[in-house]
Design a protein around this motif. Structure first.
Motif, PDB file in Angstrom:
ATOM      1  N   ARG A  57       0.848  -1.199  -0.042  1.00  0.00           N
ATOM      2  CA  ARG A  57       0.077   0.095  -0.172  1.00  0.00           C
ATOM      3  C   ARG A  57       0.800   1.278   0.076  1.00  0.00           C
ATOM      4  O   ARG A  57       0.521   2.223  -0.626  1.00  0.00           O
ATOM      5  N   LEU A  58       1.850   1.284   0.702  1.00  0.00           N
ATOM      6  CA  LEU A  58       2.885   2.423   0.739  1.00  0.00           C
ATOM      7  C   LEU A  58       3.390   2.583  -0.545  1.00  0.00           C
ATOM      8  O   LEU A  58       3.624   3.692  -0.972  1.00  0.00           O
ATOM      9  N   ASP A  62       2.723  -1.726  -8.757  1.00  0.00           N
ATOM     10  CA  ASP A  62       3.779  -1.854  -9.574  1.00  0.00           C
ATOM     11  C   ASP A  62       5.017  -0.794  -8.774  1.00  0.00           C
ATOM     12  O   ASP A  62       5.718  -0.560  -9.610  1.00  0.00           O
ATOM     13  N   GLY A  63       5.043  -0.945  -7.521  1.00  0.00           N
ATOM     14  CA  GLY A  63       5.991   0.152  -6.942  1.00  0.00           C
ATOM     15  C   GLY A  63       7.179  -0.928  -6.777  1.00  0.00           C
ATOM     16  O   GLY A  63       7.264  -2.288  -6.709  1.00  0.00           O
ATOM     17  N   PHE A  64       8.542  -0.035  -6.596  1.00  0.00           N
ATOM     18  CA  PHE A  64       9.652  -0.793  -6.365  1.00  0.00           C
ATOM     19  C   PHE A  64       9.976  -1.058  -4.945  1.00  0.00           C
ATOM     20  O   PHE A  64       9.897  -0.060  -4.125  1.00  0.00           O
ATOM     21  N   ALA A  65      10.148  -2.351  -4.448  1.00  0.00           N
ATOM     22  CA  ALA A  65      10.398  -2.568  -3.045  1.00  0.00           C
ATOM     23  C   ALA A  65      11.990  -2.874  -3.015  1.00  0.00           C
ATOM     24  O   ALA A  65      12.384  -3.973  -3.419  1.00  0.00           O
ATOM     25  N   ASP A  66      12.904  -2.048  -2.481  1.00  0.00           N
ATOM     26  CA  ASP A  66      14.371  -2.184  -2.457  1.00  0.00           C
ATOM     27  C   ASP A  66      14.581  -2.648  -0.912  1.00  0.00           C
ATOM     28  O   ASP A  66      14.685  -2.110   0.075  1.00  0.00           O
ATOM     29  N   MET A  67      14.510  -4.248  -0.907  1.00  0.00           N
ATOM     30  CA  MET A  67      14.789  -4.779   0.481  1.00  0.00           C
ATOM     31  C   MET A  67      16.387  -4.864   0.704  1.00  0.00           C
ATOM     32  O   MET A  67      16.862  -5.850   0.518  1.00  0.00           O
ATOM     33  N   PHE A  68      16.616  -3.874   1.367  1.00  0.00           N
ATOM     34  CA  PHE A  68      18.149  -3.784   1.623  1.00  0.00           C
ATOM     35  C   PHE A  68      18.842  -4.959   2.325  1.00  0.00           C
ATOM     36  O   PHE A  68      19.891  -5.419   2.161  1.00  0.00           O
ATOM     37  N   SER A  69      18.197  -5.154   3.363  1.00  0.00           N
ATOM     38  CA  SER A  69      18.801  -6.218   4.196  1.00  0.00           C
ATOM     39  C   SER A  69      18.166  -7.403   4.744  1.00  0.00           C
ATOM     40  O   SER A  69      18.271  -8.027   5.707  1.00  0.00           O
ATOM     41  N   ASP A  77       3.200 -13.365  -5.344  1.00  0.00           N
ATOM     42  CA  ASP A  77       2.869 -12.343  -6.687  1.00  0.00           C
ATOM     43  C   ASP A  77       3.605 -11.080  -6.633  1.00  0.00           C
ATOM     44  O   ASP A  77       3.137 -10.284  -7.399  1.00  0.00           O
ATOM     45  N   TRP A  78       4.719 -11.157  -6.047  1.00  0.00           N
ATOM     46  CA  TRP A  78       5.798  -9.904  -5.952  1.00  0.00           C
ATOM     47  C   TRP A  78       6.714 -10.278  -6.893  1.00  0.00           C
ATOM     48  O   TRP A  78       7.538 -11.427  -6.997  1.00  0.00           O
ATOM     49  N   GLU A  79       6.989  -9.577  -7.975  1.00  0.00           N
ATOM     50  CA  GLU A  79       7.968  -9.859  -9.166  1.00  0.00           C
ATOM     51  C   GLU A  79       9.309  -9.528  -8.577  1.00  0.00           C
ATOM     52  O   GLU A  79       9.733  -8.389  -8.275  1.00  0.00           O
ATOM     53  N   PRO A  80      10.141 -10.666  -8.603  1.00  0.00           N
ATOM     54  CA  PRO A  80      11.730 -10.299  -8.478  1.00  0.00           C
ATOM     55  C   PRO A  80      12.409  -9.547  -9.251  1.00  0.00           C
ATOM     56  O   PRO A  80      12.058  -9.636 -10.663  1.00  0.00           O
ATOM     57  N   GLU A 220      36.437  -4.680   9.326  1.00  0.00           N
ATOM     58  CA  GLU A 220      36.393  -5.934   9.238  1.00  0.00           C
ATOM     59  C   GLU A 220      34.897  -6.351   8.956  1.00  0.00           C
ATOM     60  O   GLU A 220      34.021  -5.653   9.394  1.00  0.00           O
ATOM     61  N   THR A 221      35.166  -7.850   8.379  1.00  0.00           N
ATOM     62  CA  THR A 221      33.755  -8.145   7.887  1.00  0.00           C
ATOM     63  C   THR A 221      32.721  -8.696   9.071  1.00  0.00           C
ATOM     64  O   THR A 221      33.320  -9.517   9.885  1.00  0.00           O
ATOM     65  N   ARG A 222      31.578  -8.023   9.301  1.00  0.00           N
ATOM     66  CA  ARG A 222      30.765  -8.635  10.499  1.00  0.00           C
ATOM     67  C   ARG A 222      30.026  -9.784   9.623  1.00  0.00           C
ATOM     68  O   ARG A 222      29.623 -10.639  10.566  1.00  0.00           O
ATOM     69  N   GLY A 223      29.471  -9.989   8.381  1.00  0.00           N
ATOM     70  CA  GLY A 223      28.802 -11.040   7.969  1.00  0.00           C
ATOM     71  C   GLY A 223      28.239 -10.698   6.332  1.00  0.00           C
ATOM     72  O   GLY A 223      28.238  -9.554   6.051  1.00  0.00           O
ATOM     73  N   PRO A 224      27.561 -11.664   5.937  1.00  0.00           N
ATOM     74  CA  PRO A 224      27.237 -11.566   4.620  1.00  0.00           C
ATOM     75  C   PRO A 224      25.738 -11.018   4.652  1.00  0.00           C
ATOM     76  O   PRO A 224      24.828 -10.917   5.790  1.00  0.00           O
ATOM     77  N   VAL A 225      25.409 -10.420   3.749  1.00  0.00           N
ATOM     78  CA  VAL A 225      24.188  -9.473   3.360  1.00  0.00           C
ATOM     79  C   VAL A 225      23.601  -9.845   1.839  1.00  0.00           C
ATOM     80  O   VAL A 225      24.408  -9.913   1.133  1.00  0.00           O
ATOM     81  N   THR A 226      22.420  -9.980   1.943  1.00  0.00           N
ATOM     82  CA  THR A 226      21.652 -10.237   0.400  1.00  0.00           C
ATOM     83  C   THR A 226      20.619  -9.286   0.366  1.00  0.00           C
ATOM     84  O   THR A 226      19.741  -8.917   1.186  1.00  0.00           O
ATOM     85  N   PHE A 227      20.961  -8.266  -0.965  1.00  0.00           N
ATOM     86  CA  PHE A 227      20.185  -7.337  -1.204  1.00  0.00           C
ATOM     87  C   PHE A 227      19.046  -7.909  -2.159  1.00  0.00           C
ATOM     88  O   PHE A 227      19.603  -8.596  -3.342  1.00  0.00           O
ATOM     89  N   GLN A 228      17.782  -7.367  -2.089  1.00  0.00           N
ATOM     90  CA  GLN A 228      16.945  -8.067  -2.957  1.00  0.00           C
ATOM     91  C   GLN A 228      15.921  -6.965  -3.404  1.00  0.00           C
ATOM     92  O   GLN A 228      15.597  -5.708  -2.625  1.00  0.00           O
ATOM     93  N   GLY A 229      15.535  -6.978  -4.470  1.00  0.00           N
ATOM     94  CA  GLY A 229      14.412  -5.904  -4.996  1.00  0.00           C
ATOM     95  C   GLY A 229      13.316  -6.661  -5.765  1.00  0.00           C
ATOM     96  O   GLY A 229      13.282  -7.714  -6.191  1.00  0.00           O
ATOM     97  N   PHE A 230      12.050  -5.964  -5.629  1.00  0.00           N
ATOM     98  CA  PHE A 230      10.827  -6.605  -5.949  1.00  0.00           C
ATOM     99  C   PHE A 230      10.018  -5.591  -6.614  1.00  0.00           C
ATOM    100  O   PHE A 230      10.078  -4.442  -6.230  1.00  0.00           O
ATOM    101  N   ARG A 231       9.000  -5.936  -7.612  1.00  0.00           N
ATOM    102  CA  ARG A 231       7.950  -5.106  -7.853  1.00  0.00           C
ATOM    103  C   ARG A 231       6.691  -5.534  -7.200  1.00  0.00           C
ATOM    104  O   ARG A 231       6.382  -6.730  -7.077  1.00  0.00           O
ATOM    105  N   THR A 232       5.859  -4.541  -6.673  1.00  0.00           N
ATOM    106  CA  THR A 232       4.557  -4.950  -6.005  1.00  0.00           C
ATOM    107  C   THR A 232       3.810  -5.404  -7.251  1.00  0.00           C
ATOM    108  O   THR A 232       3.686  -5.053  -8.365  1.00  0.00           O
ATOM    109  N   PRO A 233       2.533  -6.119  -6.858  1.00  0.00           N
ATOM    110  CA  PRO A 233       1.548  -6.688  -7.609  1.00  0.00           C
ATOM    111  C   PRO A 233       0.852  -5.240  -8.473  1.00  0.00           C
ATOM    112  O   PRO A 233       0.764  -4.396  -7.645  1.00  0.00           O
TER     113      PRO A 233
END
Length: 233
Positions: A57-58, A62-69, A77-80, A220-233
């Motif tokens: 809703r925010l 077709d909004g872009f969700a940049d899921m940083f961490s 139904d969210w498009e990668p 120093e490395t603290r740990g791995p992070v996965t960045f993901q982006g999606f499109r809302t329905p």
């Protein structure tokens, strides 16, 4: 300095709840930055369907969700859009990072709203990561100019309690190899430490050159992070 490292597990949410609350849009437990600032979104570490619905809703259709961490799986139904593997690195404490090698004599200057066109041009040429017309409002940005042209910059981005992220570290191709990035990171780290925060940063796992630079500076490395982006329905 006793900054709690657990806030780095969800740094976008922690920033939007605190220092950057004035730059946030919120609905329930979902939050995102104003679109001119950055595209990063935040949800609880273990979001439920209602949290994803609030974020949709925010962002709108077709909004872009940049899921940083946030590595939680998005609804079906969210498009990668993208997945990028990276790492989170922290400055372990004490004095500012050391000098890893040669540096130029070019002056470092603070950048502001009047510099945004030049900053956007440099970002377009170097692609350090997302940067928009109001990204400069996230914190202090420093730059180096040569003959009036902005050739390198770095700045502050996420601000979870007790920590400040160093980001947008970039150097124009014609100005590389002169130590600009190292000088800017050191200057920002000193500024952050003087404020009472600890520096941290994120880097793409494939960017071995940047990782090597940050390690030489003392991060120093603290740990791995996965960045993901999606499109809302």
């Amino acid at each position: 300095m006793n900054s709690d490292p657990t806030v780095l597990d969800n740094p976008v949410a922690q920033s939007l709840l605190g220092t950057h609350a004035h730059l946030a849009r919120r609905l329930g437990q979902a939050a995102t930055y104003l679109p001119e600032v950055t595209t990063f979104c935040a949800l609880p570490t273990e979001p439920d369907p209602a949290d994803w619905a609030d974020l949709a809703r925010l962002l709108g259709s077709d909004g872009f969700a940049d899921m940083f961490s946030n590595a939680a799986p998005a609804p079906s139904d969210w498009e990668p859009v993208f997945v990028l593997e990276g790492r989170q690195m922290v400055w372990p404490g004490g004095r500012p990072p050391g000098d890893p090698g040669a540096a130029s004599d070019a002056a470092i200057a603070e950048l502001g709203p009047d510099d945004v066109p030049d900053m956007l041009d440099l970002v377009k040429r170097t692609e350090p990561g997302p940067f928009w017309t109001r990204t400069v409002e996230l914190g202090t940005y420093l730059g180096i100019r040569v003959d009036g042209a902005l050739v390198a910059m770095a700045g502050e981005r996420l601000r979870p309690p007790g920590w400040t992220e160093i980001s947008a570290v970039c150097t124009a191709p014609e100005a590389r190899g002169q130590g600009h990035a190292a000088r800017l990171v050191r200057a920002l780290a000193a500024h952050i430490l003087a404020r009472g925060d600890q520096p941290f940063l994120h880097v793409a796992e494939a960017n071995s050159g940047a990782i090597a630079l940050y390690e030489r500076l003392g991060f120093e490395t603290r740990g791995p992070v996965t960045f993901q982006g999606f499109r809302t329905p």
